[in-house]
Write an enzyme that holds these catalytic residues in place. Structure first.
Site, PDB file in Angstrom:
ATOM      1  N   GLY A  21       0.838  -1.193   0.000  1.00 37.98           N
ATOM      2  CA  GLY A  21       0.000   0.000   0.000  1.00 37.98           C
ATOM      3  C   GLY A  21       0.869   1.237   0.000  1.00 37.98           C
ATOM      4  N   GLY A  22       0.232   2.375   0.256  1.00 37.44           N
ATOM      5  CA  GLY A  22       0.949   3.640   0.222  1.00 37.44           C
ATOM      6  C   GLY A  22       1.983   3.778   1.309  1.00 37.44           C
ATOM      7  N   MET A  23       1.815   3.005   2.393  1.00 32.68           N
ATOM      8  CA  MET A  23       2.749   3.110   3.510  1.00 32.68           C
ATOM      9  C   MET A  23       3.697   1.920   3.584  1.00 32.68           C
ATOM     10  SD  MET A  23       2.834   5.772   5.447  1.00 32.68           S
ATOM     11  CE  MET A  23       3.322   5.172   7.045  1.00 32.68           C
ATOM     12  N   VAL A  26       3.956  -5.440   3.114  1.00 32.94           N
ATOM     13  CA  VAL A  26       3.880  -6.314   4.283  1.00 32.94           C
ATOM     14  C   VAL A  26       4.199  -7.748   3.865  1.00 32.94           C
ATOM     15  CG1 VAL A  26       2.429  -7.180   6.159  1.00 32.94           C
ATOM     16  CG2 VAL A  26       2.139  -4.825   5.339  1.00 32.94           C
ATOM     17  N   LYS A  42       6.464  -5.128   8.153  1.00 35.01           N
ATOM     18  CA  LYS A  42       6.106  -4.017   7.267  1.00 35.01           C
ATOM     19  C   LYS A  42       7.375  -3.268   6.896  1.00 35.01           C
ATOM     20  CE  LYS A  42       2.593  -0.398   6.853  1.00 35.01           C
ATOM     21  NZ  LYS A  42       1.451   0.248   7.548  1.00 35.01           N
ATOM     22  N   ASP A 134      -8.710   6.345  12.185  1.00 36.45           N
ATOM     23  CA  ASP A 134      -8.921   5.737  10.865  1.00 36.45           C
ATOM     24  C   ASP A 134      -9.555   4.358  11.005  1.00 36.45           C
ATOM     25  OD1 ASP A 134      -8.909   5.701   8.085  1.00 36.45           O
ATOM     26  OD2 ASP A 134      -6.890   4.835   7.960  1.00 36.45           O
TER      27      ASP A 134
END
Length: 203
Positions: A21-23, A26, A42, A134
């Protein structure tokens, strides 16, 4: 095959990639520093923009601080070669967005059980001085046993506008953080006003 599978990063020998993902990405693997326990890892490249590296480090610090059986625990974090990393609990199950699609419409007893456990997870976060900010189905993991595990503290903040000394403040005037479909009205008006009631609104 992913080029990182088979490597050891942050003490974790990587077995497979779980997602990206954007962060960051994993992976799952075995923790050589903890009796080969199965863990999630991660990763974020050190070549990523500074703001992503700051958010990653902040998420790792918050996840390491928070302790509760219903929260995904961060065991350790740091930098290893080309990557920032955080070692986390490996939750073998699915997130609630998949549960909703697979079982919809959910039975009322299941809705009540899920709501109760998510509320307990939020109480654990709030009692430790944090707000998730979130909460959404993708951040609620369900183990094979049925136990809820709340994950992803990348947008979490300290309650009542209190800052953690040394932490990165992600709230900038004019910026909105969160997932619009689950955000409380005050999050659109002023992100710093998002306290525990915003998490309950999302629930």
């Amino acid at each position: 095959m992913d080029p990182l599978v088979g490597r050891t990063i942050g003490g974790i020998q990587l077995d497979a990639k779980l997602g990206a993902g954007g962060m960051g990405s994993v992976y799952q693997g075995r923790d050589g520093q903890d009796g080969d326990a199965r863990r999630a890892l991660k990763l974020l490249s050190v070549a990523s923009p500074d703001y992503l590296q700051e958010r990653f480090e902040r998420e790792a610090k918050i996840g390491f601080k928070l302790k509760h059986p219903l929260l995904v625990r961060v065991h350790r974090y740091g930098v290893d070669g080309d990557f920032h990393y955080m070692v986390m609990d490996l939750v073998e199950g699915e997130d609630l967005s998949h549960v909703f699609r697979r079982l919809s419409p959910l039975s009322w007893p299941l809705i009540a059980a899920l709501g109760r456990d998510i509320a307990r997870a939020l109480v654990a976060i709030h009692s430790q001085g944090m707000v998730h900010r979130d909460l959404k189905p993708q951040n609620v993991l369900l183990e094979g046993s049925g136990r809820v595990r709340l994950a992803d503290f990348g947008l979490a903040s300290w309650r009542d506008g209190v800052s953690d000394p040394g932490s990165v403040d992600l709230t900038v005037t004019g910026d909105v953080f969160g997932t619009p479909a689950y955000m409380a009205p005050e999050q659109f008006e002023d992100t710093k006003r998002a306290g525990p009631p915003a998490d309950l609104y999302a629930l």
